[in-house]
Design a protein around this motif. Structure first.
Motif, PDB file in Angstrom:
ATOM      1  N   ARG A  96       5.444 -45.103   0.099  1.00  0.00           N
ATOM      2  CA  ARG A  96       6.840 -45.535   0.148  1.00  0.00           C
ATOM      3  C   ARG A  96       7.385 -45.623   1.566  1.00  0.00           C
ATOM      4  O   ARG A  96       8.326 -46.360   1.837  1.00  0.00           O
ATOM      5  N   ALA A  97       6.800 -44.830   2.484  1.00  0.00           N
ATOM      6  CA  ALA A  97       7.360 -44.821   3.843  1.00  0.00           C
ATOM      7  C   ALA A  97       6.279 -44.443   4.835  1.00  0.00           C
ATOM      8  O   ALA A  97       5.357 -43.691   4.518  1.00  0.00           O
ATOM      9  N   TYR A  98       6.387 -44.981   6.052  1.00  0.00           N
ATOM     10  CA  TYR A  98       5.432 -44.667   7.119  1.00  0.00           C
ATOM     11  C   TYR A  98       6.181 -44.664   8.450  1.00  0.00           C
ATOM     12  O   TYR A  98       7.194 -45.352   8.602  1.00  0.00           O
ATOM     13  N   ASN A 103      10.875 -43.384  14.335  1.00  0.00           N
ATOM     14  CA  ASN A 103      11.234 -44.511  13.471  1.00  0.00           C
ATOM     15  C   ASN A 103      10.386 -44.503  12.202  1.00  0.00           C
ATOM     16  O   ASN A 103       9.164 -44.439  12.270  1.00  0.00           O
ATOM     17  N   ILE A 104      11.068 -44.571  11.053  1.00  0.00           N
ATOM     18  CA  ILE A 104      10.382 -44.583   9.757  1.00  0.00           C
ATOM     19  C   ILE A 104      10.735 -45.874   9.026  1.00  0.00           C
ATOM     20  O   ILE A 104      11.908 -46.256   8.940  1.00  0.00           O
ATOM     21  N   TYR A 105       9.697 -46.529   8.543  1.00  0.00           N
ATOM     22  CA  TYR A 105       9.865 -47.784   7.813  1.00  0.00           C
ATOM     23  C   TYR A 105       9.545 -47.545   6.348  1.00  0.00           C
ATOM     24  O   TYR A 105       8.592 -46.843   6.026  1.00  0.00           O
ATOM     25  N   PHE A 106      10.338 -48.160   5.458  1.00  0.00           N
ATOM     26  CA  PHE A 106       9.973 -48.160   4.050  1.00  0.00           C
ATOM     27  C   PHE A 106       8.916 -49.245   3.830  1.00  0.00           C
ATOM     28  O   PHE A 106       8.926 -50.271   4.510  1.00  0.00           O
ATOM     29  N   GLU A 147       2.132 -55.249   0.743  1.00  0.00           N
ATOM     30  CA  GLU A 147       1.952 -54.513  -0.511  1.00  0.00           C
ATOM     31  C   GLU A 147       3.131 -53.560  -0.724  1.00  0.00           C
ATOM     32  O   GLU A 147       2.957 -52.402  -1.110  1.00  0.00           O
ATOM     33  N   GLY A 148       4.315 -54.057  -0.375  1.00  0.00           N
ATOM     34  CA  GLY A 148       5.510 -53.227  -0.460  1.00  0.00           C
ATOM     35  C   GLY A 148       5.852 -52.838  -1.884  1.00  0.00           C
ATOM     36  O   GLY A 148       5.656 -53.624  -2.809  1.00  0.00           O
TER      37      GLY A 148
END
Ligand SMILES: [Zn+2]
Length: 574
Positions: A362-364, A371-374, A382-383
């Motif tokens: 779900r997040a990286y 900074n965290i991206y969903f 492959e979101g």
């Protein structure tokens, strides 16, 4: 016969001191060691200049040079995900989605000279001269506009250095000392080159950035800072004066430039893109996301034999690029990269994310700041996180848990501010940005690539860390601003200044209208109240402000490898 003399217009000289901090400047001025900066401060205004979130050179200088927030200029880190992939490429000037200050000035027929500003490679055409800065792969790449300036500088000024080789100083003491000498030499060559260009070309706007204050602070902080946990008094006898010496050299360069170039129509600005402070601990943010169930690894993960080989190749590649780093054998390098495509680019993503199970992630986290991206549906290939209510719920949960990520030594949160990306940024590039943004002090270095094979989240610096390099200094928000000129009051402090406001402040000093769509406004206290009454700031609905589309100009394999080596040695990769 009537002469067509252009009336003399107000000019601006900007001297950028990358990463410069009052932590060094104040005590050194008090000790009488920085006479030129001291006299500028006495003659004008000075204060902290708050950097961007994040305080990292690529987005900080992008805000400076566009006068826009990240959501409009589009740069959120050194690496950005290539659309439609989980590959991460390096940003450069072509990534910027808003026009530069020098583009605007050139369109208005003002002459510009721009030297060594990060994020100016590849060089854009200007009315004048542009010499590319950080993110220029090397002198073999065409990094000046017009072409040929590099050769001219080498010929006329005794050489020119784009940057120091920070890979030096990783191993032995004499390499560290050599790095210090290289830093001094780079400052002197840069000052010579700046004076040469300023004397041989017309200019209304002249800007030069010195990078040594940043590069060497990363390496030498612990020797100077007696409170740093790794401060060793014996080593400090050899290296403790390196950082102060760099500042003394910068002060001398400032003195040379200001003496030669300032006149009664010129406003001088000294700026840094961010400040600096002690770096003490690593924070394994992707490891934390994995432990909390936000990031999933494929079954049987861990560093596979293949990955270990990859990591070894990565080290070998860096050494190979260094060894081959002469123009003579560039064809040999190209040959090698053609034969071994696995060596090409994207080494970062192959290290960081090759084991990630994206359909369950779900997040990286990306980069070294927080900074965290969903893994967003419709954005990542492959979101799985749907926009709207699902993303909102995830943000709430993740931000809540992130507040509980504590430094075990202090019991305090690692991130002193936690934001949703959309609350910090706005504009057409908002969707490319991070979804959750943690803001930390210089103490913490976020590790997001080399993070498998351990459980600890917050780890003190020290020999055991497989860190990108042996750093002890890191960026912080509080940068520096000094200004002196015809409309600037004398000896006043400035408070609450923001880096993004430099563009408008510079335009005003040059008697140019400010594009109304800029996120940049005059900095309070830089100009005297009576000057502002006599000549209020003008705003314009600009034709020059058409939003550019960013183009994905990628570096070739050799350039990318060289950049990666350089950025890793600066601690921007891990
Ligand atoms: Zn830096």
């Amino acid at each position: 016969m009537a002469q067509t003399h252009r009336p003399k217009q107000p000019r601006v000289l900007v001297i950028g001191l990358d990463g410069a901090t009052f932590r060094l400047i104040h005590p050194m001025i008090a000790a009488g060691q920085l006479p030129n900066l001291a006299s500028l401060m006495a003659d004008g205004v000075a204060g902290e200049l708050r950097s961007t979130i994040q305080p990292s050179s690529e987005q900080a200088w992008s805000a400076f040079l566009t006068g826009q927030n990240n959501g409009k200029h589009g740069v959120y880190g050194f690496q950005q995900r290539r659309p439609g992939t989980y590959q991460f490429g390096y940003v450069n000037a072509a990534s910027l989605r808003a026009p530069s200050l020098w583009h605007i000035l050139s369109e208005r027929e003002r002459d510009v000279i721009v030297m060594n500003v990060p994020m100016t490679y590849p060089p854009e055409p200007v009315r004048g001269v542009l010499v590319g800065g950080l993110l220029t792969p090397g002198p073999q790449s065409q990094f000046t506009y017009p072409d040929g300036i590099y050769n001219e500088l080498v010929r006329e000024c005794g050489g020119y250095m784009i940057d120091v080789d920070t890979e030096r100083g990783r191993l032995e003491d004499d390499q560290l000392l050599q790095l210090a000498e290289d830093g001094v030499r780079m400052i002197q060559l840069r000052a010579n080159a700046a004076l040469y260009l300023a004397r041989t070309r017309p200019w209304d706007f002249f800007m030069v950035v010195f990078g040594a204050s940043d590069r060497l602070a990363h390496k030498f902080w612990k020797y100077w800072d007696v409170n740093h946990p790794l401060h060793d008094p014996q080593a400090a006898q050899r290296f403790g004066d390196v950082l102060p010496r760099i500042y003394r050299e910068l002060d001398a360069a400032v003195g040379q430039l200001v003496d030669a170039l300032r006149d009664d129509q010129t406003t001088v600005f000294i700026v840094s893109d961010h400040g600096f402070g002690p770096m003490e601990k690593a924070v394994y943010l992707n490891r934390w996301l994995t432990q909390r169930g936000y990031l999933a690894l494929r079954a049987g993960s861990g560093l596979s034999p293949g990955q270990q080989a990859n990591a070894a190749m990565r080290g070998a590649l860096r050494r190979a690029v260094r060894y081959l780093d002469t123009p003579l054998v560039s064809s040999a390098k190209n040959w090698a990269f053609e034969r071994f495509p696995d060596l090409k680019g994207s080494l970062y993503s192959s290290m960081a994310f090759s084991q990630v199970d994206w359909p369950r992630t779900r997040a990286y986290a990306l980069g070294t700041m927080g900074n965290i991206y969903f893994n967003r549906r419709g954005r990542e290939p492959e979101g799985i996180v749907a926009p709207g209510a699902e993303a909102d719920a995830l943000a709430e949960q993740l931000m809540g848990e992130l507040q509980t990520l504590l430094d075990p030594a202090t019991g305090q949160p690692v991130f002193h501010e936690i934001h949703r990306g959309r609350d910090l940024y706005h504009g057409p590039a908002l969707a490319d940005g991070p979804d959750v943004v943690g803001v930390k002090t210089s103490s913490y270095h976020v590790v997001t690539a080399d993070w498998q094979g351990g459980d600890e989240i917050v780890v003190p610096l020290g020999g055991a860390l497989h860190f990108a390099s042996d750093q002890s200094g890191q960026h912080e928000l509080a940068g520096i601003l000094m200004a002196a000129g015809p409309d600037v009051p004398r000896g006043q402090p400035v408070t609450g200044a923001n880096l993004v406001d430099m563009a408008a402040t510079i335009l005003y000093a040059m008697d140019e209208p400010i594009p109304a769509s800029m996120d940049s406004r005059l900095i309070d206290g830089v100009f005297a109240a009576d000057a502002l009454l006599k000549r209020p700031a003008q705003f314009v609905d600009e034709e020059a402000m058409r939003t550019r589309q960013s183009s994905d100009v990628s570096y070739n394999a050799v350039e990318e490898a060289r950049l990666e080596e350089h950025l890793a040695s600066l601690g921007y990769l891990d």
